[in-house]
Scaffold this active site. Structure first.
Site, short mmCIF file in Angstrom:
data_model
loop_
_atom_site.label_atom_id
_atom_site.label_comp_id
_atom_site.label_asym_id
_atom_site.label_seq_id
_atom_site.Cartn_x
_atom_site.Cartn_y
_atom_site.Cartn_z
N GLY A 159 42.77 19.52 31.46
CA GLY A 159 41.55 19.21 30.73
C GLY A 159 41.74 19.35 29.23
O GLY A 159 41.37 18.45 28.46
N TYR A 160 42.31 20.46 28.81
CA TYR A 160 42.50 20.70 27.38
C TYR A 160 43.44 19.67 26.77
O TYR A 160 43.14 19.07 25.72
CB TYR A 160 43.05 22.11 27.17
CG TYR A 160 43.13 22.53 25.72
CD1 TYR A 160 41.99 22.91 25.03
CD2 TYR A 160 44.35 22.56 25.05
CE1 TYR A 160 42.05 23.30 23.70
CE2 TYR A 160 44.42 22.94 23.72
CZ TYR A 160 43.27 23.32 23.05
OH TYR A 160 43.34 23.70 21.73
N SER A 161 44.58 19.42 27.41
CA SER A 161 45.55 18.47 26.87
C SER A 161 44.95 17.07 26.77
O SER A 161 45.14 16.36 25.78
CB SER A 161 46.80 18.45 27.75
OG SER A 161 47.45 19.70 27.74
#
Length: 253
Positions: A159-161
């Protein structure tokens, strides 16, 4: 090193200002002569943050906002212009990490959507209404917080990437849209910085990410705020749609 009058008579809005990088940039901007609207979803964090900038209390205003709420973000930009007559600088530091050390097979869709909503959709909303405010005066600097993980991808952090890769794409697109104006839109892509957000990571992931940095250490908030304040200064007039790396040697392209 501070430059006391670099932002004299300028007005900045910094989201995610309750802690970490957002707090550091707010402090540096105020010490360099600017008025800062410190915005965060957490009122208590903002109050505590303001107390840490005792050197320039008259330069600070607090505003509670959820950047995923389009109406509230629009109103914050509009209210800032109504009070100050302009909005020179917007720095969007608000963001969340979401799950770490979690492979996609175990990654909940609800968590993935939440991370994209805050980090990417929030960046879109902030940029949209910052542009609308800055067009009224024909000048502005917008800085979005991306991440080296948006370029390289960090395992266990889908999600973050993904969200930070989206911020990079957003920056490049919007930078080109307004390149003919005196409004610049850039992004900063740090490697791991020593912030409360970093400490929330799974320890194995934090160690893995630190080991990828050739300088063998985390970056500091002082280093981020110094670089960020140059990017949003009048001096940085020929860079837009750019992704500035701050990675201790991890990114070399």
């Amino acid at each position: 090193m501070d430059f006391p009058n670099r932002f004299k008579d300028q007005v900045a809005l910094v989201t995610g200002a309750g802690s970490g990088i957002g707090l550091g940039i707010s402090r540096r901007f105020a010490l360099e002569g600017g008025t800062v609207i410190m915005a965060d979803i957490d009122r208590a964090a903002l109050e505590t943050a303001r107390e840490t900038i005792a050197e320039a209390p008259d330069k600070l205003e607090l505003s509670v906002v959820d950047i995923t709420n389009e109406a509230d973000t629009r109103d914050l930009m509009g209210d800032t212009v109504a009070r100050h007559g302009k909005l020179d600088v917007v720095v969007n530091c608000a963001g969340i990490v979401g799950p770490s050390a979690t492979n996609i097979a175990e990654y909940e869709l609800s968590s993935f959507r939440e991370v994209l909503d805050v980090n990417l959709v929030g960046s879109f909303i902030v940029t949209k209404y910052a542009i609308n405010a800055m067009l009224q005066t024909g000048y502005g600097r917008i800085l979005l917080l991306a991440s080296i993980s948006g370029k390289e991808g960090n395992p266990g952090m889908a999600g973050y990437s993904t969200s930070k890769a989206g911020v990079i794409g957003l920056t490049k697109a919007i930078g080109k849209e307004y390149a003919h104006t005196k409004i610049t839109i850039n992004a900063l892509a740090p490697a791991m910085i020593s912030t409360p957000l970093a400490q929330s990571l799974d320890p194995d992931i934090l160690r893995f990410l630190t080991d990828k940095i050739p300088m063998s250490r985390l970056g500091t908030i002082d280093e981020v705020e110094a670089f960020a304040c140059w990017i949003v200064s009048p001096e940085a007039s020929f860079s837009t749609g750019a992704i500035f790396d701050l990675s201790g040697g991890r990114a070399t392209y």
